[in-house]
Write an enzyme that holds these catalytic residues in place. Structure first.
Site, PDB file in Angstrom:
ATOM      1  N   GLY A  43       0.805  -1.221   0.000  1.00 19.87           N
ATOM      2  CA  GLY A  43       0.000   0.000   0.000  1.00 19.87           C
ATOM      3  C   GLY A  43       0.835   1.266   0.000  1.00 19.87           C
ATOM      4  O   GLY A  43       1.742   1.460  -0.811  1.00 19.87           O
ATOM      5  N   ALA A  62      16.462   8.173 -33.428  1.00 19.37           N
ATOM      6  CA  ALA A  62      17.337   7.801 -32.320  1.00 19.37           C
ATOM      7  C   ALA A  62      18.632   8.609 -32.351  1.00 19.37           C
ATOM      8  O   ALA A  62      19.237   8.866 -31.315  1.00 19.37           O
ATOM      9  CB  ALA A  62      17.624   6.305 -32.356  1.00 19.37           C
TER      10      ALA A  62
HETATM   11  C1  HXC Z   1      -1.667  -2.631  11.347  1.00 19.33           C
HETATM   12  C2  HXC Z   1      -0.410  -4.429  10.727  1.00 19.33           C
HETATM   13  C3  HXC Z   1      -0.481  -4.032   9.377  1.00 19.33           C
HETATM   14  C4  HXC Z   1      -1.239  -2.870   9.063  1.00 19.33           C
HETATM   15  C5  HXC Z   1       0.697  -5.825   9.496  1.00 19.33           C
HETATM   16  N1  HXC Z   1       0.335  -5.540  10.743  1.00 19.33           N
HETATM   17  N2  HXC Z   1       0.187  -4.926   8.630  1.00 19.33           N
HETATM   18  N3  HXC Z   1      -0.975  -3.732  11.708  1.00 19.33           N
HETATM   19  N4  HXC Z   1      -1.798  -2.209  10.086  1.00 19.33           N
HETATM   20  N5  HXC Z   1      -1.346  -2.422   7.810  1.00 19.33           N
HETATM   21  C6  HXC Z   1       0.713  -6.274  11.968  1.00 19.33           C
HETATM   22  C7  HXC Z   1       0.043  -7.631  12.071  1.00 19.33           C
HETATM   23  O1  HXC Z   1      -1.208  -7.490  12.684  1.00 19.33           O
HETATM   24  C8  HXC Z   1       1.043  -8.373  12.969  1.00 19.33           C
HETATM   25  O2  HXC Z   1       0.859  -7.951  14.284  1.00 19.33           O
HETATM   26  C9  HXC Z   1       2.373  -7.811  12.500  1.00 19.33           C
HETATM   27  O3  HXC Z   1       2.098  -6.566  11.885  1.00 19.33           O
HETATM   28  C10 HXC Z   1       3.086  -8.709  11.520  1.00 19.33           C
HETATM   29  O4  HXC Z   1       2.198  -8.998  10.449  1.00 19.33           O
HETATM   30  P1  HXC Z   1       2.035 -10.483   9.851  1.00 19.33           P
HETATM   31  O5  HXC Z   1       0.847 -10.479   8.991  1.00 19.33           O
HETATM   32  O6  HXC Z   1       2.068 -11.476  10.995  1.00 19.33           O
HETATM   33  O7  HXC Z   1       3.380 -10.633   9.026  1.00 19.33           O
HETATM   34  P2  HXC Z   1       3.602 -11.329   7.616  1.00 19.33           P
HETATM   35  O8  HXC Z   1       2.930 -12.656   7.590  1.00 19.33           O
HETATM   36  O9  HXC Z   1       5.065 -11.268   7.371  1.00 19.33           O
HETATM   37  O10 HXC Z   1       2.869 -10.415   6.539  1.00 19.33           O
HETATM   38  C11 HXC Z   1       3.255  -9.071   6.357  1.00 19.33           C
HETATM   39  C12 HXC Z   1       2.243  -8.335   5.450  1.00 19.33           C
HETATM   40  C13 HXC Z   1       0.827  -8.527   6.003  1.00 19.33           C
HETATM   41  C14 HXC Z   1       2.358  -8.902   4.033  1.00 19.33           C
HETATM   42  C15 HXC Z   1       2.674  -6.869   5.409  1.00 19.33           C
HETATM   43  O11 HXC Z   1       0.821  -8.203   7.404  1.00 19.33           O
HETATM   44  C16 HXC Z   1      -0.203  -7.692   5.312  1.00 19.33           C
HETATM   45  O12 HXC Z   1      -0.653  -8.045   4.237  1.00 19.33           O
HETATM   46  N6  HXC Z   1      -0.578  -6.591   5.976  1.00 19.33           N
HETATM   47  C17 HXC Z   1      -1.631  -5.733   5.485  1.00 19.33           C
HETATM   48  C18 HXC Z   1      -1.174  -4.989   4.248  1.00 19.33           C
HETATM   49  C19 HXC Z   1      -2.169  -3.940   3.842  1.00 19.33           C
HETATM   50  O13 HXC Z   1      -3.208  -4.289   3.295  1.00 19.33           O
HETATM   51  N7  HXC Z   1      -1.924  -2.700   4.272  1.00 19.33           N
HETATM   52  C20 HXC Z   1      -2.825  -1.567   4.075  1.00 19.33           C
HETATM   53  C21 HXC Z   1      -2.539  -1.043   2.707  1.00 19.33           C
HETATM   54  S1  HXC Z   1      -3.554   0.311   2.321  1.00 19.33           S
HETATM   55  P3  HXC Z   1       1.230  -8.853  15.533  1.00 19.33           P
HETATM   56  O14 HXC Z   1       0.698  -8.099  16.710  1.00 19.33           O
HETATM   57  O15 HXC Z   1       0.563 -10.173  15.319  1.00 19.33           O
HETATM   58  O16 HXC Z   1       2.721  -8.959  15.546  1.00 19.33           O
HETATM   59  C22 HXC Z   1      -2.543   1.586   2.408  1.00 19.33           C
HETATM   60  C23 HXC Z   1      -3.210   2.843   2.002  1.00 19.33           C
HETATM   61  C24 HXC Z   1      -2.263   3.980   1.907  1.00 19.33           C
HETATM   62  O17 HXC Z   1      -1.430   1.500   2.722  1.00 19.33           O
HETATM   63  C25 HXC Z   1      -2.582   4.717   0.667  1.00 19.33           C
HETATM   64  C26 HXC Z   1      -1.825   5.965   0.570  1.00 19.33           C
HETATM   65  C27 HXC Z   1      -1.985   6.519  -0.816  1.00 19.33           C
END
Ligand code: HXC
Length: 514
Positions: free
Chosen positions: A169, A405
């Site tokens: 993201g 080019a």
């Molecule tokens: C809050 C988050 C988080 C998030 C991960 N965590 N992403 N907490 N917000 N976006 C936390 C998890 O709850 C977990 O907490 C810890 O971080 C580790 O994550 P895991 O999932 O256990 O790790 P992993 O399996 O390695 O996967 C990593 C990951 C996945 C691929 C990044 O966590 C994921 O897909 N996260 C969500 C990605 C996403 O959709 N983000 C939002 C994008 S929208 P604990 O407490 O268990 O350790 C965005 C909009 C911005 O960004 C736009 C601006 C223009």
């Protein structure tokens, strides 16, 4: 409270900040083959030079003091690389997966502001799940503030991003606005939406690595510039890149005494580059012979390999090199190579790096997919970038420069300062073998022996037009040279151009065909 008690309290808070998300999550980070945010900063910066700020920044809205993470999910501050000051931030995956909320957003914005105020590069080590979901619009605002700063800092200070974990993201948009992106092979990924979201939206099946790994982004999308095995090795490459670039847009690139004489002859160049214009060779062999001590840091090595760009030194001064690569697709210009070169030229121009262009190009790539893909607009980016660049520009035509080019690849007409051609070079609208089919078609068809006629017409054309002397007669080429003299001629041109000052008409900004 006595001062001793206050100091003990401070020590406790700092110890909590140092622990990030806790011992267990640090261990999990190591098990994934990743360093922690602080270990990465130690590896990036000169030993003992890191000065942290905002280690005590914390989300006071989290009512439960015991659950607060001091420093939040990022470590920020400044330090040195080879004795030169830089600002840096390093995202901490052990705290909420490095996701960005208000505190973290404010910390990154603050260190970016500092970097701009003092005029030093900012290096971001990224390991983040994107917007911190539970903070809602506060995290989106944090990203917006960072994006705004990325744009205002662009062309003012170098901005370098290193992707060191799964970045999703908003975590990938800020890097995309910076100058260079490094990725660590196997442990870093970049994507807007991950495999699960893609599967539910489009039904496509993929993996994190296939979708957004270092290989995908350095060879297919071109989003990332460098792919390096191992985190420490990757950070070492960041240090190497810094050695070529100035601290800011009014600073000179660093000079190094390389000890390589500028009058060194390229003795074996004639056996490296085949005389026959259609035979391939690796243009990096020419670059490495031309530059100081053969040291060339290639950028975007695996993307659009029909063109090579990178950093080197001439007489100790850092330069950018752009070269067609006859080893891939005959060195033709296409959409990706035009984008790659245009972006590199823009970077060099922003940061006072002279541009050396080595030309060996059959033209722009014909084809329906290229036309539908917008080769006209993408090819125009390259023309725009060269024409707008005011840094010293030295161009050498090695074997051939055909068609549009010729104009695009740092020609005199786009403002190049010194243009050379090797004695065997051909400069024309197109090669004789193609040209006769257009301008002499009827003559060939009506000949008693069409093949012989065609061969004779090609030979006449080559003699008349496929050489550098018409361009030299018109002053489009400043000199026709022996290939072995290339280093000496280019080094002397860069020397006289060191005092170059060129201004362009005042305007808010041009409208590059983005
Ligand atoms: C809050 C988050 C988080 C998030 C991960 N965590 N992403 N907490 N917000 N976006 C936390 C998890 O709850 C977990 O907490 C810890 O971080 C580790 O994550 P895991 O999932 O256990 O790790 P992993 O399996 O390695 O996967 C990593 C990951 C996945 C691929 C990044 O966590 C994921 O897909 N996260 C969500 C990605 C996403 O959709 N983000 C939002 C994008 S929208 P604990 O407490 O268990 O350790 C965005 C909009 C911005 O960004 C736009 C601006 C223009």
């Amino acid at each position: 409270m006595s001062i001793e008690e206050r100091l003990e309290y401070l020590g406790q808070l700092k110890a909590r900040a140092l622990l990030g998300g806790g011992a267990e999550r640090i261990e999990a980070q190591h098990e994934r083959g990743k360093l922690t945010a602080r270990e990465r900063l130690d590896a990036l910066l000169d030993p003992g030079s890191f000065q942290e700020i905002d280690a005590l920044a914390v989300d006071l809205n989290n009512g439960n003091e015991g659950e607060r993470f001091y420093g939040d999910a990022v470590v920020t501050g400044w330090g040195k690389i080879d004795g030169r000051q830089v600002c840096a931030f390093s995202q901490d995956f052990t705290v909420y997966g490095g996701s960005l909320g208000e505190v973290m957003g404010a910390k990154i914005a603050k260190v970016m502001d500092l970097a701009v105020k003092v005029g030093v590069p900012v290096i971001g080590l990224n390991d983040s799940g994107g917007a911190r979901i539970q903070e809602g619009v506060g995290s989106l605002a944090g990203y917006g503030e960072i994006f705004h700063r990325n744009v205002l800092a662009s062309g003012v200070i170098p901005q370098i991003s290193v992707i060191m974990g799964p970045c999703a993201g908003g975590a990938v948009y800020s890097p995309a606005l910076t100058d260079f992106i490094f990725m660590v092979e196997g442990t870093s990924q970049m994507f807007l939406t991950g495999p699960d979201v893609i599967q539910s939206a489009t039904g496509e099946l993929t993996t994190m690595e296939e979708l957004g790994g270092a290989h995908s982004h350095t060879s297919k999308s071109g989003v990332a510039h460098f792919s390096v095995k191992g985190e420490r090795e990757c950070l070492e490459e960041v240090r190497r890149l810094l050695s070529y670039i100035p601290l800011n847009n009014v600073d000179d690139p660093p000079w190094v005494d390389t000890g390589d004489p500028t009058d060194r002859s390229l003795d074996d160049i004639l056996s490296i580059v085949p005389g026959e214009a259609s035979l391939p060779y690796d243009v990096r062999d020419v670059i490495e012979r031309m530059v100081d001590n053969g040291a060339f840091m290639e950028v975007h090595e695996f993307f659009a390999q029909n063109l090579v760009v990178g950093f080197a030194r001439m007489d100790g001064h850092a330069v950018g090199v752009v070269a067609n690569q006859p080893m891939y697709l005959g060195g033709v210009l296409d959409i990706d190579s035009a984008r790659k070169a245009a972006r590199f030229v823009r970077f060099c121009d922003s940061f006072n790096l002279p541009i050396i262009t080595l030309v060996d190009v059959p033209g722009y790539l014909p084809g329906i997919s290229q036309e539908y893909g917008g080769i006209i607009a993408h090819g125009a980016k390259l023309v725009y970038a060269y024409a707008a660049a005011t840094v010293p520009k030295v161009t050498v035509i090695l074997r051939k420069a055909f068609g549009g080019a010729y104009d695009a690849m740092g020609s005199k007409h786009l403002g190049a300062d010194v243009n050379y051609a090797w004695a065997g070079a051909a400069i024309a609208v197109m090669a004789g073998s193609q040209a006769v089919n257009i301008i002499s078609r009827r003559e060939i068809q009506s000949a008693s022996e069409p093949d012989a006629k065609r061969a004779q017409l090609i030979s006449d054309y080559q003699e008349r037009l496929e050489h550098p002397y018409i361009a030299a007669a018109k002053g489009y080429i400043d000199d026709v040279i022996d290939p072995r003299e290339t280093r000496r001629k280019v080094a002397h041109a860069l020397e006289v151009l060191r005092g170059k000052a060129e201004t362009q008409p005042p305007r808010k900004h041009g409208n590059i065909p983005l």
